[in-house]
Design a protein around this motif. Structure first.
Motif, mmCIF file in Angstrom:
data_model
loop_
_atom_site.group_PDB
_atom_site.id
_atom_site.type_symbol
_atom_site.label_atom_id
_atom_site.label_comp_id
_atom_site.label_asym_id
_atom_site.label_seq_id
_atom_site.Cartn_x
_atom_site.Cartn_y
_atom_site.Cartn_z
ATOM 1 N N TRP A 224 0.844 -1.340 -0.107
ATOM 2 C CA TRP A 224 0.050 0.147 0.008
ATOM 3 C C TRP A 224 0.912 1.172 -0.011
ATOM 4 O O TRP A 224 2.062 1.333 0.724
ATOM 5 N N ILE A 225 0.635 2.154 -0.664
ATOM 6 C CA ILE A 225 1.243 3.455 -0.857
ATOM 7 C C ILE A 225 0.286 4.840 -0.699
ATOM 8 O O ILE A 225 -0.919 4.858 -1.229
ATOM 9 N N GLY A 226 0.584 5.749 0.185
ATOM 10 C CA GLY A 226 -0.210 6.939 0.407
ATOM 11 C C GLY A 226 0.765 8.071 0.835
ATOM 12 O O GLY A 226 1.596 7.840 1.117
ATOM 13 N N VAL A 227 -0.113 9.084 0.341
ATOM 14 C CA VAL A 227 0.532 10.563 0.605
ATOM 15 C C VAL A 227 -0.466 11.339 1.674
ATOM 16 O O VAL A 227 -1.641 11.561 1.393
ATOM 17 N N VAL A 228 0.010 12.103 2.848
ATOM 18 C CA VAL A 228 -0.583 12.862 3.698
ATOM 19 C C VAL A 228 -0.989 14.129 2.807
ATOM 20 O O VAL A 228 -0.416 14.558 1.871
ATOM 21 N N GLY A 229 -2.151 14.864 2.975
ATOM 22 C CA GLY A 229 -2.390 16.105 2.318
ATOM 23 C C GLY A 229 -3.925 16.557 2.614
ATOM 24 O O GLY A 229 -4.785 15.678 2.914
ATOM 25 N N ASN A 230 -3.963 17.606 2.050
ATOM 26 C CA ASN A 230 -5.506 18.020 1.925
ATOM 27 C C ASN A 230 -6.419 17.564 0.893
ATOM 28 O O ASN A 230 -6.051 17.497 -0.303
ATOM 29 N N PRO A 231 -7.429 16.939 1.174
ATOM 30 C CA PRO A 231 -8.218 16.186 0.424
ATOM 31 C C PRO A 231 -8.911 17.063 -0.767
ATOM 32 O O PRO A 231 -9.667 16.692 -1.836
ATOM 33 N N ARG A 232 -9.113 18.335 -0.331
ATOM 34 C CA ARG A 232 -9.792 19.327 -1.346
ATOM 35 C C ARG A 232 -8.924 19.800 -2.586
ATOM 36 O O ARG A 232 -9.562 20.682 -3.386
ATOM 37 N N VAL A 233 -7.440 19.522 -2.435
ATOM 38 C CA VAL A 233 -6.847 19.885 -3.699
ATOM 39 C C VAL A 233 -6.129 18.608 -4.206
ATOM 40 O O VAL A 233 -5.964 17.882 -3.521
ATOM 41 N N GLU A 234 -5.907 18.710 -5.386
ATOM 42 C CA GLU A 234 -4.925 17.658 -6.096
ATOM 43 C C GLU A 234 -3.779 17.725 -5.666
ATOM 44 O O GLU A 234 -3.124 18.699 -5.396
ATOM 45 N N GLY A 235 -3.280 16.379 -5.205
ATOM 46 C CA GLY A 235 -1.690 16.414 -4.587
ATOM 47 C C GLY A 235 -0.821 16.592 -5.508
ATOM 48 O O GLY A 235 -0.752 16.301 -6.886
ATOM 49 N N PRO A 236 0.209 17.102 -4.932
ATOM 50 C CA PRO A 236 1.358 17.589 -5.774
ATOM 51 C C PRO A 236 1.936 16.293 -6.537
ATOM 52 O O PRO A 236 2.935 16.396 -7.403
ATOM 53 N N HIS A 237 1.802 15.203 -5.937
ATOM 54 C CA HIS A 237 2.377 13.750 -6.470
ATOM 55 C C HIS A 237 1.801 13.498 -7.858
ATOM 56 O O HIS A 237 2.641 12.821 -8.604
ATOM 57 N N VAL A 238 0.468 13.993 -8.114
ATOM 58 C CA VAL A 238 0.209 13.607 -9.577
ATOM 59 C C VAL A 238 1.259 14.144 -10.465
ATOM 60 O O VAL A 238 1.566 13.478 -11.519
ATOM 61 N N ALA A 239 1.312 15.622 -10.528
ATOM 62 C CA ALA A 239 2.192 16.001 -11.349
ATOM 63 C C ALA A 239 3.665 15.758 -11.399
ATOM 64 O O ALA A 239 4.189 15.538 -12.376
ATOM 65 N N LEU B 175 4.686 12.889 -10.343
ATOM 66 C CA LEU B 175 4.924 11.595 -11.050
ATOM 67 C C LEU B 175 4.871 11.563 -12.566
ATOM 68 O O LEU B 175 5.406 10.882 -13.374
ATOM 69 N N ALA B 176 4.050 12.358 -12.972
ATOM 70 C CA ALA B 176 3.669 12.438 -14.553
ATOM 71 C C ALA B 176 4.964 13.003 -15.098
ATOM 72 O O ALA B 176 5.375 12.565 -16.173
ATOM 73 N N ALA B 177 5.864 14.015 -14.538
ATOM 74 C CA ALA B 177 6.921 14.520 -15.034
ATOM 75 C C ALA B 177 7.856 13.372 -15.065
ATOM 76 O O ALA B 177 8.839 13.619 -15.892
ATOM 77 N N LEU B 178 7.810 12.529 -14.335
ATOM 78 C CA LEU B 178 8.910 11.503 -14.284
ATOM 79 C C LEU B 178 8.481 10.134 -15.292
ATOM 80 O O LEU B 178 9.272 9.117 -15.122
ATOM 81 N N GLY B 179 7.329 10.412 -15.845
ATOM 82 C CA GLY B 179 7.029 9.395 -16.711
ATOM 83 C C GLY B 179 6.194 8.258 -16.274
ATOM 84 O O GLY B 179 6.010 7.174 -16.880
ATOM 85 N N VAL B 180 5.697 8.331 -15.057
ATOM 86 C CA VAL B 180 5.005 7.078 -14.502
ATOM 87 C C VAL B 180 3.599 7.132 -15.012
ATOM 88 O O VAL B 180 2.911 8.097 -15.305
ATOM 89 N N ALA B 181 3.285 5.974 -15.305
ATOM 90 C CA ALA B 181 1.897 5.650 -15.956
ATOM 91 C C ALA B 181 0.965 6.131 -15.111
ATOM 92 O O ALA B 181 0.681 5.790 -13.802
ATOM 93 N N PRO B 182 -0.154 6.473 -15.657
ATOM 94 C CA PRO B 182 -1.269 7.019 -14.763
ATOM 95 C C PRO B 182 -1.944 5.787 -14.028
ATOM 96 O O PRO B 182 -2.437 6.174 -12.822
ATOM 97 N N ALA B 183 -1.844 4.601 -14.470
ATOM 98 C CA ALA B 183 -2.531 3.595 -13.414
ATOM 99 C C ALA B 183 -1.684 3.275 -12.687
ATOM 100 O O ALA B 183 -2.126 3.070 -11.268
ATOM 101 N N ASP B 184 -0.319 3.563 -12.518
ATOM 102 C CA ASP B 184 0.633 3.528 -11.255
ATOM 103 C C ASP B 184 0.236 4.720 -10.255
ATOM 104 O O ASP B 184 0.366 4.558 -9.352
#
Length: 161
Positions: A93-108, A110-119
């Motif tokens: 399991w993997i999780g990140v703390v953060g405010n649920p009302r805004v998109e987490g910075p991890h999304v951008a 990971l995308a910048a590192l070429g991580v697939a959306p499914a991952d």
């Protein structure tokens, strides 16, 4: 007869949340490992049973496949790299703390590192149970309660009346 599956909690980044996760987690049977790239912070984390600089330093740990990875700070510049590395390993399991009302910075990140959306979708955020937690210990209680519910196939929350 075998015992319960090992519980390993990988806390990424030292700080109050990670320290509380380690303390409370120990009472719940978790072995906590700290991943902290900053050698000064890593060295000062006397509460960590094991402290390493990167996820790769845990390769070969037979209990890693049962690990729950919690990123305790979503403001660090190397957030994406640590998540990418966790996603590449056999963790539970993997999780990140953060405010649920805004998109987490991890999304951008990971995308910048070429991580697939499914991952990217495998990363839980927000994490824990919705108890209005604000402090490190409250976030730790919420997170660990959520992890226990998940491990036990439960949703968490109050029992039905």
């Amino acid at each position: 007869m075998s015992g319960p599956a090992p519980r390993v909690l990988v806390a990424v980044y030292a700080g109050g949340v990670a320290e509380a996760l380690a303390g409370i987690g120990a009472q719940l049977g978790y072995r906590t490992v700290l991943v902290e790239p900053d050698p000064e912070l890593r060295g000062a984390a006397s509460w960590a049973g094991q402290a390493v600089a990167a996820m790769a330093d845990l390769d070969g740990d037979p209990e890693l496949a049962a690990a729950d990875v919690v990123v305790t700070d979503h403001h660090r510049d190397d957030l994406g790299e640590h998540l990418r590395d966790a996603l590449a390993r056999p963790v539970r399991w993997i999780g990140v703390v953060g405010n649920p009302r805004v998109e987490g910075p991890h999304v951008a990140a990971l995308a910048a590192l070429g991580v697939a959306p499914a991952d990217v979708a495998r990363v839980h955020r927000p994490i824990g149970l919705d108890i209005g937690s604000r402090t490190g210990p409250e976030i730790a209680v919420s997170t660990l309660a959520g992890l226990l519910a998940d491990r036990n196939g439960r949703t968490g929350g109050f029992f039905p009346q």
